[in-house]
Design an enzyme around this catalytic site. Structure first.
Site, PDB file in Angstrom:
ATOM      1  N   LYS A   1       0.852  -1.205   0.000  1.00  0.00           N
ATOM      2  CA  LYS A   1       0.000   0.000   0.000  1.00  0.00           C
ATOM      3  C   LYS A   1       0.884   1.251   0.000  1.00  0.00           C
ATOM      4  O   LYS A   1       0.660   2.182  -0.762  1.00  0.00           O
ATOM      5  CB  LYS A   1      -0.916   0.000   1.230  1.00  0.00           C
ATOM      6  CG  LYS A   1      -2.111  -0.919   1.077  1.00  0.00           C
ATOM      7  CD  LYS A   1      -2.856  -1.166   2.377  1.00  0.00           C
ATOM      8  CE  LYS A   1      -3.932  -2.233   2.176  1.00  0.00           C
ATOM      9  NZ  LYS A   1      -4.521  -2.721   3.408  1.00  0.00           N
TER      10      LYS A   1
ATOM     11  N   GLN B   1      -5.046  -1.266   9.520  1.00  0.00           N
ATOM     12  CA  GLN B   1      -4.978  -2.618   8.957  1.00  0.00           C
ATOM     13  C   GLN B   1      -5.627  -3.634   9.912  1.00  0.00           C
ATOM     14  O   GLN B   1      -5.296  -3.682  11.097  1.00  0.00           O
ATOM     15  CB  GLN B   1      -3.498  -2.981   8.708  1.00  0.00           C
ATOM     16  CG  GLN B   1      -3.280  -4.321   8.047  1.00  0.00           C
ATOM     17  CD  GLN B   1      -3.784  -4.370   6.615  1.00  0.00           C
ATOM     18  OE1 GLN B   1      -3.583  -3.455   5.821  1.00  0.00           O
ATOM     19  NE2 GLN B   1      -4.452  -5.452   6.265  1.00  0.00           N
TER      20      GLN B   1
ATOM     21  N   ASP C   1     -11.373   2.909   3.911  1.00  0.00           N
ATOM     22  CA  ASP C   1     -11.785   1.506   3.834  1.00  0.00           C
ATOM     23  C   ASP C   1     -13.308   1.381   3.711  1.00  0.00           C
ATOM     24  O   ASP C   1     -13.820   0.329   3.343  1.00  0.00           O
ATOM     25  CB  ASP C   1     -11.335   0.761   5.111  1.00  0.00           C
ATOM     26  CG  ASP C   1     -10.202  -0.221   4.846  1.00  0.00           C
ATOM     27  OD1 ASP C   1      -9.980  -0.556   3.672  1.00  0.00           O
ATOM     28  OD2 ASP C   1      -9.552  -0.639   5.812  1.00  0.00           O
TER      29      ASP C   1
END
Ligand code: NAD
Length: 297
Positions: A54, A98, A121
Site C-alpha cells: 500500500k 490494517q 476503507d
C-alpha cells in the site's frame, strides 16, 4: 478454455495511472497532495506485506504515505489517540487501520473512531449507512474493485441476476448494496444456505467471497456467466510448495463461464488501486474540488 480472463493486473495498472494523473493535476492546479496514513498494529506477516505494498503504490501515485507501525501490545487507548491525531491532521486525507487487530483491541471502536470522511476503507458505520441508502459514501475497496471490473465488462448491469457467496461486512454485504444500486437482482448466500449450487446456477454474475479453496465448480455455473473470484487461499501445490488459489476451481469454471477473474491477478490488485481512488476522493471532498469520474454513484 472459453471464458474471457478479466485481467485485474492490467485494469488496476490503468486505474492507478488515472489516479496518478489526477494527483498530478491537484498538485499543480490546487497545491494539494493527497495523503494516506496506514496504521499497523503487531507483526502479522500477511498484514506487513499488504501495508508495504500500500505504501509503495501510494508513493508511486504521487501521494504522501504515512506509516504508523505499533507494537502488538499497544493499548486500545493509545491506538484511539493516534486515530484522533490523524483525524485532526490536515495533511492526512485517508486513514486505514490494517485489520485484523490484536484480540485485546475492539475493532469496531477503532473503525468508528475514524473520521468518516477519511475512512478510505469504507467500514465506518456512517459510510455503511450511506451506502445502504444510496448516498455518497466511501465504498469498501474490494467490492468497489469488483464493481469496476463488472461495469467495464458489461456496461449496464441492470436486470442481471447476481449471486454473492459470503456475507462479510468487508466484501459480501457491501457488494450486495453496490449491485442493488446497479439494479441487479441480488441474492446473498452464506454457510447456512440450502441448495447453494442451484442458486449459483441461476446467476448471470457470481461473486465468490468465501475463503474456501476452489469450492465453486464449473458444473455449478450457468454457461456464459461472469465469475468474480475474491477468495485468496494458500494451498500446497504438487511440488510441496505453496500456491494461491481462489474460491472457484479455475480449470473447470473457465470452461463454462463467459468471463472469470484469475487468482492471483484478478480482484487482488484492484483492492489497493481502489484504496488510492478512495484517498483521492477523500482529498477532493475535503478541499471541495470536483471528484474524479472513476467512481460510480
Ligand atoms: P469471512 O470469513 O469474513 O466471510 C466468509 C463468508 O463465507 C461468510 O459470510 C460465510 O457465511 C461464508 N461461507 C463460509 N463457508 C461457506 C460455504 N460452505 N458455503 C457458502 N458460504 C460460506 O471472509 P471475507 O473477509 O469476506 O473474505 C472471503 C475471501 O476473500 C477470503 O479468501 C479472503 O482472503 C478474500 N479476500 C480477498 C480480498 C482481496 O483483496 N482480493 C479482500 C478481502 C477478502
Amino acid at each position: 478454455m472459453v471464458a474471457q480472463i478479466i485481467d485485474g493486473k492490467l485494469f488496476s495498472r490503468k486505474l492507478r495511472d488515472q489516479v496518478a494523473e489526477h494527483v498530478n493535476a491537484l498538485k499543480k492546479e490546487n497545491n494539494v497532495t493527497p495523503g494516506l496514513a496506514v496504521v499497523l498494529v503487531g507483526e502479522d506477516p500477511a498484514s506487513q506485506v499488504y501495508v508495504r505494498s500500500k505504501g509503495k503504490q501510494t508513493i508511486e501515485a504521487g501521494m504522501n504515505s504515512y506509516e504508523h507501525r505499533l507494537s502488538e501490545n499497544t493499548s486500545e487507548e493509545d491506538l484511539l489517540e493516534l486515530v484522533n491525531r490523524l483525524n485532526d491532521d490536515n495533511e492526512v486525507h485517508g486513514i486505514l487501520v490494517q485489520l485484523p487487530l490484536p484480540e485485546h483491541i475492539n475493532e469496531d471502536a477503532v473503525i468508528n473512531a475514524i473520521d468518516p470522511v477519511k475512512d478510505v476503507d469504507g467500514f465506518h458505520i456512517s459510510n455503511v449507512g450511506l451506502l445502504a441508502t444510496g448516498q455518497n459514501s466511501m465504498v469498501p475497496c474490494t467490492p468497489l474493485g469488483c464493481l469496476l471490473m463488472l461495469k467495464d465488462l458489461h456496461g449496464s448491469l441492470s436486470g442481471m441476476d447476481a449471486v454473492i457467496i459470503g456475507r462479510s461486512n468487508i466484501v459480501g454485504k457491501p457488494m450486495a448494496q453496490l449491485l442493488l444500486s446497479e439494479s441487479c437482482t441480488v441474492t446473498i448466500t452464506h454457510s447456512k444456505t440450502k441448495n447453494l449450487e442451484e442458486m449459483v446456477g441461476r446467476a448471470d454474475i457470481i461473486i465468490a467471497a468465501v475463503g474456501r479453496p476452489e469450492m465453486v465448480k464449473g458444473d455449478w455455473i450457468k454457461p456464459g456467466a461472469t465469475l468474480i473470484d475474491v477468495g485468496i487461499n494458500r494451498v500446497e501445490g504438487n511440488d510441496g510448495g505453496k500456491r494461491l488459489v481462489g474460491d472457484a476451481e479455475f480449470s473447470s469454471c473457465s470452461e463454462i463461464a463467459g468471463a472469470i477473474t484469475p487468482v492471483p491477478g484478478g480482484v487482488g490488485p484492484m483492492t489497493i488501486a481502489c484504496l488510492l481512488v478512495n484517498t483521492l476522493v477523500a482529498c477532493c471532498r475535503k478541499h471541495k474540488l470536483a471528484e474524479p469520474y472513476i467512481i460510480p454513484n
